[in-house]
Design a protein around this motif. Sequence first.
Motif, PDB file in Angstrom:
ATOM      1  N   MET A   1      36.373 -15.168  -3.296  1.00  0.00           N
ATOM      2  CA  MET A   1      36.309 -16.637  -3.169  1.00  0.00           C
ATOM      3  C   MET A   1      37.313 -17.286  -4.113  1.00  0.00           C
ATOM      4  N   ARG A   2      38.245 -18.057  -3.576  1.00  0.00           N
ATOM      5  CA  ARG A   2      39.223 -18.760  -4.416  1.00  0.00           C
ATOM      6  C   ARG A   2      38.581 -20.067  -4.883  1.00  0.00           C
ATOM      7  N   ILE A   3      38.407 -20.198  -6.197  1.00  0.00           N
ATOM      8  CA  ILE A   3      37.733 -21.367  -6.760  1.00  0.00           C
ATOM      9  C   ILE A   3      38.747 -22.231  -7.500  1.00  0.00           C
ATOM     10  N   PHE A   4      38.678 -23.543  -7.311  1.00  0.00           N
ATOM     11  CA  PHE A   4      39.557 -24.436  -8.062  1.00  0.00           C
ATOM     12  C   PHE A   4      38.791 -25.676  -8.497  1.00  0.00           C
ATOM     13  N   SER A   5      38.973 -26.074  -9.762  1.00  0.00           N
ATOM     14  CA  SER A   5      38.434 -27.367 -10.177  1.00  0.00           C
ATOM     15  C   SER A   5      39.268 -27.946 -11.310  1.00  0.00           C
ATOM     16  N   GLY A   6      39.229 -29.253 -11.434  1.00  0.00           N
ATOM     17  CA  GLY A   6      39.982 -29.928 -12.490  1.00  0.00           C
ATOM     18  C   GLY A   6      39.081 -30.796 -13.343  1.00  0.00           C
ATOM     19  N   ILE A   7      39.505 -30.976 -14.589  1.00  0.00           N
ATOM     20  CA  ILE A   7      38.745 -31.831 -15.497  1.00  0.00           C
ATOM     21  C   ILE A   7      39.737 -32.686 -16.287  1.00  0.00           C
ATOM     22  N   GLN A   8      39.403 -33.970 -16.470  1.00  0.00           N
ATOM     23  CA  GLN A   8      40.336 -34.874 -17.143  1.00  0.00           C
ATOM     24  C   GLN A   8      40.271 -34.724 -18.649  1.00  0.00           C
ATOM     25  N   PRO A   9      41.417 -34.867 -19.300  1.00  0.00           N
ATOM     26  CA  PRO A   9      41.424 -34.830 -20.762  1.00  0.00           C
ATOM     27  C   PRO A   9      41.255 -36.212 -21.375  1.00  0.00           C
ATOM     28  N   THR A  10      40.581 -37.120 -20.668  1.00  0.00           N
ATOM     29  CA  THR A  10      40.413 -38.457 -21.248  1.00  0.00           C
ATOM     30  C   THR A  10      39.227 -38.463 -22.208  1.00  0.00           C
ATOM     31  N   GLY A  11      39.443 -39.021 -23.382  1.00  0.00           N
ATOM     32  CA  GLY A  11      38.356 -39.192 -24.338  1.00  0.00           C
ATOM     33  C   GLY A  11      37.682 -37.866 -24.613  1.00  0.00           C
ATOM     34  N   GLN A  12      36.388 -37.887 -24.854  1.00  0.00           N
ATOM     35  CA  GLN A  12      35.687 -36.649 -25.151  1.00  0.00           C
ATOM     36  C   GLN A  12      34.735 -36.324 -24.023  1.00  0.00           C
ATOM     37  N   LYS A  13      34.582 -35.057 -23.775  1.00  0.00           N
ATOM     38  CA  LYS A  13      33.741 -34.677 -22.651  1.00  0.00           C
ATOM     39  C   LYS A  13      32.267 -34.861 -23.013  1.00  0.00           C
ATOM     40  N   HIS A  14      31.452 -35.136 -21.999  1.00  0.00           N
ATOM     41  CA  HIS A  14      30.053 -35.485 -22.229  1.00  0.00           C
ATOM     42  C   HIS A  14      29.099 -34.524 -21.516  1.00  0.00           C
ATOM     43  N   LEU A  15      27.820 -34.763 -21.747  1.00  0.00           N
ATOM     44  CA  LEU A  15      26.786 -33.888 -21.194  1.00  0.00           C
ATOM     45  C   LEU A  15      26.846 -33.828 -19.661  1.00  0.00           C
ATOM     46  N   GLY A  16      27.236 -34.938 -19.004  1.00  0.00           N
ATOM     47  CA  GLY A  16      27.380 -34.931 -17.546  1.00  0.00           C
ATOM     48  C   GLY A  16      28.462 -33.960 -17.113  1.00  0.00           C
ATOM     49  N   ASN A  17      29.600 -33.981 -17.806  1.00  0.00           N
ATOM     50  CA  ASN A  17      30.676 -33.034 -17.498  1.00  0.00           C
ATOM     51  C   ASN A  17      30.204 -31.600 -17.744  1.00  0.00           C
ATOM     52  N   TYR A  18      29.482 -31.440 -18.850  1.00  0.00           N
ATOM     53  CA  TYR A  18      29.033 -30.093 -19.215  1.00  0.00           C
ATOM     54  C   TYR A  18      28.096 -29.525 -18.150  1.00  0.00           C
ATOM     55  N   ILE A  19      27.134 -30.348 -17.735  1.00  0.00           N
ATOM     56  CA  ILE A  19      26.120 -29.881 -16.791  1.00  0.00           C
ATOM     57  C   ILE A  19      26.672 -29.837 -15.362  1.00  0.00           C
ATOM     58  N   GLY A  20      27.396 -30.909 -14.971  1.00  0.00           N
ATOM     59  CA  GLY A  20      27.870 -30.995 -13.592  1.00  0.00           C
ATOM     60  C   GLY A  20      29.051 -30.080 -13.302  1.00  0.00           C
ATOM     61  N   ALA A  21      29.887 -29.848 -14.306  1.00  0.00           N
ATOM     62  CA  ALA A  21      31.128 -29.127 -14.035  1.00  0.00           C
ATOM     63  C   ALA A  21      31.310 -27.883 -14.911  1.00  0.00           C
ATOM     64  N   ILE A  22      31.402 -28.055 -16.219  1.00  0.00           N
ATOM     65  CA  ILE A  22      31.808 -26.957 -17.114  1.00  0.00           C
ATOM     66  C   ILE A  22      30.896 -25.734 -16.997  1.00  0.00           C
ATOM     67  N   ARG A  23      29.584 -26.015 -16.910  1.00  0.00           N
ATOM     68  CA  ARG A  23      28.620 -24.914 -16.797  1.00  0.00           C
ATOM     69  C   ARG A  23      28.892 -24.104 -15.528  1.00  0.00           C
TER      70      ARG A  23
END
Length: 328
Positions: A1-23
Amino acid sequence: MRIFSGIQPTGQKHLGNYIGAIRQYVDSQDRGDPAIYCIVDLHALTVPWDPATLRESVYDTTAILLAAGLDPERCILFRQSDVREHTELTWYLAALTAHGDLNRMTQFKDKSAKQRELVSAGLFFYPVLMAADVLAYRGQEVPVGHDQLQHVELMREIARRFNERFGEVLVVPEARIPEVGARIMDLQEPTSKMSTTGGTEAGTVLVLDEPKTLTKKVKSAVTDSGSEVRRGEGKEGIANLIAILAVARGSSEEEIEREFEGSGYGDFKGAVAEAVVELLTPVRERYEELRPDEAGLERVLSAGAEKAREIASGTLAEVRSTIGVGPA
Ligand code: ATP
Ligand code: MG
């Protein structure tokens, strides 16, 4: 499975980013063939930015991702602007994107309403660049939070339109949204999503917050005038905390509701605060070790860019040749 995702470097990352994406990124690295994660600095240019801060933020975000468990040996981690194919493909895809579709994007409506000086064409074009990010790698799966579903739908539409017109060159990707925590809400305004650029300061739980700050933010979360720890109408604040605790503990929302039946909000918030501190503290501690070594972070990013370029340049060569751009 080819997986791709992006995350913005704006400001500091938050719990929503951590739970919704980074995890999800961390969990998917071994399933990915490969898993490709991109720090999308070009997307950050769609709202006002400061050049020096942007460069710093790319390192902040890189260090957060590594601290959360991304391993450059098991995935491709790179900076978007290092691979020029993203911007080139954006232009080709723009020719196949309906202006009316871009006009319907809720992120554009929300973010443009918040701009005081300039609503840039870049902000309007954000979803086309995002489509290029994924399609350049022929990504099949795109792990994102709920807010990005509409953009993934649009990139699917663009890929389909491209393939109908020119043959099966691009892959039509699918979004992967976590079952719980796909939309973590601002703790002070539980009807809007926790956000890097748009939320309230007290309601945005940062991955790098100290335990004292985390506890304070969680304990002052807006709830409701009731007393039951359950999801339901008018209970967005409590429902949000239930989702957070479920994810932090690796249990389900139902289990959390059962456990806290008959408890008051105070006890419940205490438990959530404790779980959030436990979840984020190891990430912050590893971040503090990694962040000072900018040369090391730069090495990770440029090695990632080299691998990324290899894939994207192949796709772009094929795209150029099928659409009639450049020599045959
Ligand atoms: P901005 O508000 O400026 O767009 P952001 O907080 O959405 O910033 P992004 O870098 O755009 O941050 O998003 C990175 C990933 O985090 C995306 O997959 C997005 O869907 C996800 N995400 C963002 N906010 C949340 C949230 N509140 N809950 C769950 N996932 C989220
Ligand atoms: Mg966003």
